[in-house]
Design a protein around this motif. Sequence first.
Motif, PDB file in Angstrom:
ATOM      1  N   VAL A   1       0.864  -1.220  -0.032  1.00 50.77           N
ATOM      2  CA  VAL A   1      -0.034   0.010  -0.098  1.00 50.77           C
ATOM      3  C   VAL A   1       0.775   1.245  -0.232  1.00 50.77           C
ATOM      4  O   VAL A   1       0.654   2.240  -0.824  1.00 50.77           O
ATOM      5  N   ILE A   2       1.704   1.397   0.851  1.00 46.85           N
ATOM      6  CA  ILE A   2       2.584   2.392   1.164  1.00 46.85           C
ATOM      7  C   ILE A   2       3.440   2.621  -0.301  1.00 46.85           C
ATOM      8  O   ILE A   2       3.627   3.756  -0.729  1.00 46.85           O
ATOM      9  N   LEU A   3       4.063   1.509  -0.925  1.00 45.89           N
ATOM     10  CA  LEU A   3       4.883   1.719  -1.989  1.00 45.89           C
ATOM     11  C   LEU A   3       4.138   2.106  -3.112  1.00 45.89           C
ATOM     12  O   LEU A   3       4.634   2.907  -3.942  1.00 45.89           O
ATOM     13  N   ALA A   4       2.598   1.633  -3.161  1.00 46.12           N
ATOM     14  CA  ALA A   4       1.974   2.259  -4.540  1.00 46.12           C
ATOM     15  C   ALA A   4       1.822   3.615  -4.378  1.00 46.12           C
ATOM     16  O   ALA A   4       1.446   4.390  -5.446  1.00 46.12           O
ATOM     17  N   VAL A   5       1.732   4.169  -3.048  1.00 50.02           N
ATOM     18  CA  VAL A   5       1.510   5.806  -3.166  1.00 50.02           C
ATOM     19  C   VAL A   5       2.847   6.521  -3.355  1.00 50.02           C
ATOM     20  O   VAL A   5       2.687   7.535  -3.993  1.00 50.02           O
ATOM     21  N   LEU A   6       3.984   5.908  -2.697  1.00 47.80           N
ATOM     22  CA  LEU A   6       4.921   6.676  -2.478  1.00 47.80           C
ATOM     23  C   LEU A   6       5.832   6.724  -3.975  1.00 47.80           C
ATOM     24  O   LEU A   6       5.530   5.627  -4.627  1.00 47.80           O
ATOM     25  N   PRO A   7       6.723   7.529  -4.430  1.00 50.86           N
ATOM     26  CA  PRO A   7       7.670   7.554  -5.489  1.00 50.86           C
ATOM     27  C   PRO A   7       8.356   6.136  -5.498  1.00 50.86           C
ATOM     28  O   PRO A   7       8.856   5.876  -4.273  1.00 50.86           O
ATOM     29  N   ALA A   8       8.683   5.373  -6.440  1.00 50.40           N
ATOM     30  CA  ALA A   8       9.404   4.389  -6.261  1.00 50.40           C
ATOM     31  C   ALA A   8      10.922   4.415  -6.619  1.00 50.40           C
ATOM     32  O   ALA A   8      11.344   4.885  -7.825  1.00 50.40           O
ATOM     33  N   ASN A   9      11.738   4.637  -5.573  1.00 53.36           N
ATOM     34  CA  ASN A   9      12.928   4.845  -5.708  1.00 53.36           C
ATOM     35  C   ASN A   9      13.825   3.953  -4.475  1.00 53.36           C
ATOM     36  O   ASN A   9      13.205   3.517  -3.477  1.00 53.36           O
ATOM     37  N   THR A  10      14.860   3.804  -4.689  1.00 53.16           N
ATOM     38  CA  THR A  10      15.799   3.115  -3.684  1.00 53.16           C
ATOM     39  C   THR A  10      15.917   3.422  -2.114  1.00 53.16           C
ATOM     40  O   THR A  10      15.449   2.735  -1.192  1.00 53.16           O
ATOM     41  N   LEU A  11      15.555   4.832  -2.117  1.00 51.75           N
ATOM     42  CA  LEU A  11      15.547   5.450  -0.549  1.00 51.75           C
ATOM     43  C   LEU A  11      14.130   5.008  -0.147  1.00 51.75           C
ATOM     44  O   LEU A  11      14.343   4.577   1.174  1.00 51.75           O
ATOM     45  N   THR A  12      13.125   5.331  -0.747  1.00 51.54           N
ATOM     46  CA  THR A  12      11.834   5.045  -0.235  1.00 51.54           C
ATOM     47  C   THR A  12      11.649   3.585   0.245  1.00 51.54           C
ATOM     48  O   THR A  12      10.937   3.151   1.297  1.00 51.54           O
ATOM     49  N   LEU A  13      12.221   2.443  -0.744  1.00 52.68           N
ATOM     50  CA  LEU A  13      12.445   1.309  -0.358  1.00 52.68           C
ATOM     51  C   LEU A  13      12.710   1.066   0.926  1.00 52.68           C
ATOM     52  O   LEU A  13      12.463   0.164   1.907  1.00 52.68           O
ATOM     53  N   ILE A  14      14.243   1.371   1.090  1.00 48.49           N
ATOM     54  CA  ILE A  14      15.163   1.244   2.377  1.00 48.49           C
ATOM     55  C   ILE A  14      14.365   1.801   3.487  1.00 48.49           C
ATOM     56  O   ILE A  14      13.999   0.991   4.705  1.00 48.49           O
ATOM     57  N   LEU A  15      13.744   3.089   3.495  1.00 46.35           N
ATOM     58  CA  LEU A  15      13.079   3.427   4.519  1.00 46.35           C
ATOM     59  C   LEU A  15      11.737   2.781   4.924  1.00 46.35           C
ATOM     60  O   LEU A  15      11.602   2.322   5.944  1.00 46.35           O
ATOM     61  N   VAL A  16      10.864   2.223   4.126  1.00 44.96           N
ATOM     62  CA  VAL A  16       9.672   1.720   4.311  1.00 44.96           C
ATOM     63  C   VAL A  16      10.140  -0.277   4.652  1.00 44.96           C
ATOM     64  O   VAL A  16       9.481  -0.349   6.003  1.00 44.96           O
ATOM     65  N   MET A  17      10.929  -0.501   4.179  1.00 42.61           N
ATOM     66  CA  MET A  17      11.437  -1.776   4.553  1.00 42.61           C
ATOM     67  C   MET A  17      12.153  -1.663   6.241  1.00 42.61           C
ATOM     68  O   MET A  17      11.679  -2.700   7.016  1.00 42.61           O
ATOM     69  N   GLY A  18      12.834  -0.931   6.274  1.00 45.63           N
ATOM     70  CA  GLY A  18      13.503  -0.658   7.566  1.00 45.63           C
ATOM     71  C   GLY A  18      12.612  -0.367   8.765  1.00 45.63           C
ATOM     72  O   GLY A  18      12.662  -1.122   9.629  1.00 45.63           O
ATOM     73  N   LEU A  19      11.695   0.544   8.439  1.00 46.86           N
ATOM     74  CA  LEU A  19      10.855   1.015   9.729  1.00 46.86           C
ATOM     75  C   LEU A  19       9.908  -0.013   9.868  1.00 46.86           C
ATOM     76  O   LEU A  19       9.517  -0.343  10.979  1.00 46.86           O
ATOM     77  N   LEU A  20       9.311  -0.751   8.926  1.00 40.05           N
ATOM     78  CA  LEU A  20       8.327  -1.767   9.170  1.00 40.05           C
ATOM     79  C   LEU A  20       8.945  -2.878   9.990  1.00 40.05           C
ATOM     80  O   LEU A  20       8.330  -3.515  10.817  1.00 40.05           O
TER      81      LEU A  20
END
Lengths: 550, 274
Positions: B123-142
């Motif tokens: 859900v989050i990744l579908a909303v946010l721009p797809a780049n490496t930083l977003t990926l790391i943040l989402v995965m790390g925080l979850l």
Amino acid sequence: MADKDKGLLLDIRNLRMEATAYPPDGPPHDIVIVDDVSLTLKRGKVLGLIGESGAGKSTIGLSSMGYGRGGVRITGGEVILNGRDILKGGSRQLRKLRGKEVCYVAQSAAAAFNPAHRLMDQVIEAALVHGVASREEARKRAVVLFEKLGLPDPGGIGERYPHQVSGGQLQRAMTAMALCPEPDLIVFDEPTTALDVTTQIDVLAAIKEAIRETGVAALYITHDLAVVAQVSDDIMVLRNGQTVEVGETAQIIHEPREDYTRALVSVRSIEHKEKKPAPKPLLSVDGVTAAYGGRGGVAVLKNVSLQLSPGQTLAVVGESGSGKSTLARVITGLLPPYEGEVHFAGRQLAPALAQRSRDDLRELQMIYQMADVAMNPRQTVRNIIGRPLEFYFGMRGAEKERRLAELLDEIEMGEGFADRYPAELSGGQKQRVCIARALAAKPQLIICDEVTSALDPLVADGILKLLLNLQKIENVAYLFITHDLATVRAIADSIAVMYQGEVVRYGTKSEVLSPPFDDYTDLLLSSVPEMEIGWLEKAIASRRMESAGN
Amino acid sequence: MNLSRIPISAWIGIILTSAFAFVAVFAQVIAPYGEGQIVGGLWEPMSAKYWLGTDNLGRDLLSRMIFGAQTTLFIAAAATALSFCTGSVLGFTAAVIGGWIDQALSRFVDLLMSIPTLIFALVILAVLPANTLTLILVMGLLDSTRVYRLSRAVAVDINVMDFVEAAKLRGEGHRWVIFREILPNALSPLVAELGLRFIFMVLFLSALSFLGLGVQPPEADWGGIVKENKEGIVFGIPAALIPAGTIAALAISVNLVADWILNRTTDLKGGRGG
């Protein structure tokens, strides 16, 4: 077995037991736990095994069941029970023997009982498994044993679960469990060490009575010579897995031949001259009431008032649950009282730790019972002792090193210890480092919470002497929390006796320890085992007379 | 430490894990072809020229795998580092300070954990721009919620020990208690957990990429390579199985190392007895 009544029951010859040590740096190697120990035990006799921790007394006790605990292997010698070498038989034979011919009573009955089963089922289990008796017979026998051991409601107590009886009762139930299959030999492994002194005397008397009536032989393992003198016919003194001395109880107590035994017998003979209380107390606890869980909780301290003069020792005595450790928590600020005040050096201390000034904290230090958990295992002695120097006095570099060396010298340890970790120190050395950590803060008061309870008698003696010596040099006051009256006699200037959260008796040492006594102090004083044969009978008899008189 | 006492399974794990790490770091040097370079026909079989054959667009699969290792391991490592820093600091803080801070943090973490991680991430990744930083943040925080739970549990145990009480009585602040008294003693279980969480990160990233929300093509990553080549399986072409097998191999080798560390030091007294 014609001579079943009089003959030799247990004959251990040249026993050698080894274990493998895995030091962190270096290859594993074998160490000898028991080295060439021989002993004999006749039917119906009691042999006391005594020594400090690591002497191998439990290991030898368990060898009579052909068992080595925690990877200990029997690597030499013979264990002859009832005329046959039990080490030669396989595990099947050992299984037949354990719980039938030899039974074991552990130190902690609470840990030895399965909390999910009723007492009765566990007490008769061994007898049933070995087919010694039918269920009905075994139950009857258990009830008789409960009665002999002085358990209340012998007919019904078996239906209870382990958590529904007290520690002393559980220890007696465990003795009943060992006696139920009518074994030839029972190994008692420190059966009263974990009990309060007032409970110990009853359990000790019950065990002695049961041994006498059933005619079972016993190995009685303990570190307390005064206790073993009450129950055993012979005593064997062990040290580092070797026999120091064997003899009849009277001979060991009155005419010990070896230096080590002499030291054990004369332990706690520290002479300390009582000081008069000073006009202005250093610490004064006024009407303190405290509870865990806030005002609505159960009060653990009820209206406690005490005073301690500068440079003196106040001993707080009582059994477990009497609130003596809670008192320490109140004074240190860990548990704010909900009534009453604590005054220290003429000023009122804030109730909670967070509100106290750094100087308040510095002048009031604490030493714990378990030295090994009181020090961070990942810090070296240098960091442990050095931190208060940095924290309170801002010492750095050479100045800190100099003070560190001084402190290590004061606790009679060399500078070579500075880079060791706590795991690399012995029990006594650990406690010394804790003392140095407290001293580093240059305190006026040190609270000592059962500081010698976890130590062997000789080591504890050294710690007490050190504390007394430091008191002379540094003029520091001690609040000494203990359940051991021998320690109190050795070091106290004044004494407070606590019972169920209240101070029942308070005064100078000579006042508190001389008659007339109140009931509880009398019970406490008369329960401390004395190094005298027949003390147990006298104590029990005088107690019976008193209760008859009432 | 004695090298001869490291068990054989741990050796296998250590060697394989370091090989993966080496490949990932030096991908640009090792890879025979470029990451997006089309070098031959579709799904060419393994040959001396293309060791693992080519993929669905005719790119060299070995090179894709090597660049994929770099992307996958980098993102997984960064996300693990993030989740450990956040999770352990917050967990220790909650345990030491207690009270409402503990309650607030713990309940918030419970809330996050009650939502399935993959769905939440999608859900989050579908909303946010797809780049490496977003990926790391989402995965790390979850993932930090798991680390929070573990470190709080470990710290609660250590927090009641006498040496921590002694530090508090000395007047030490929370920072000292957390970093000097508790952290060194909580390190062993955390290090072992680090290995496990890293592998979960690799799997998580691969799952996201496979679903099209992770690393975006033409950048290579193992989950993505599986996705690109999955149609080939029907024609008997193994191109999708190779990255899948590599993920499994990495998971096992890292776990072998983690198991060994966990075995060596489990309790507070500094390793098992003796």
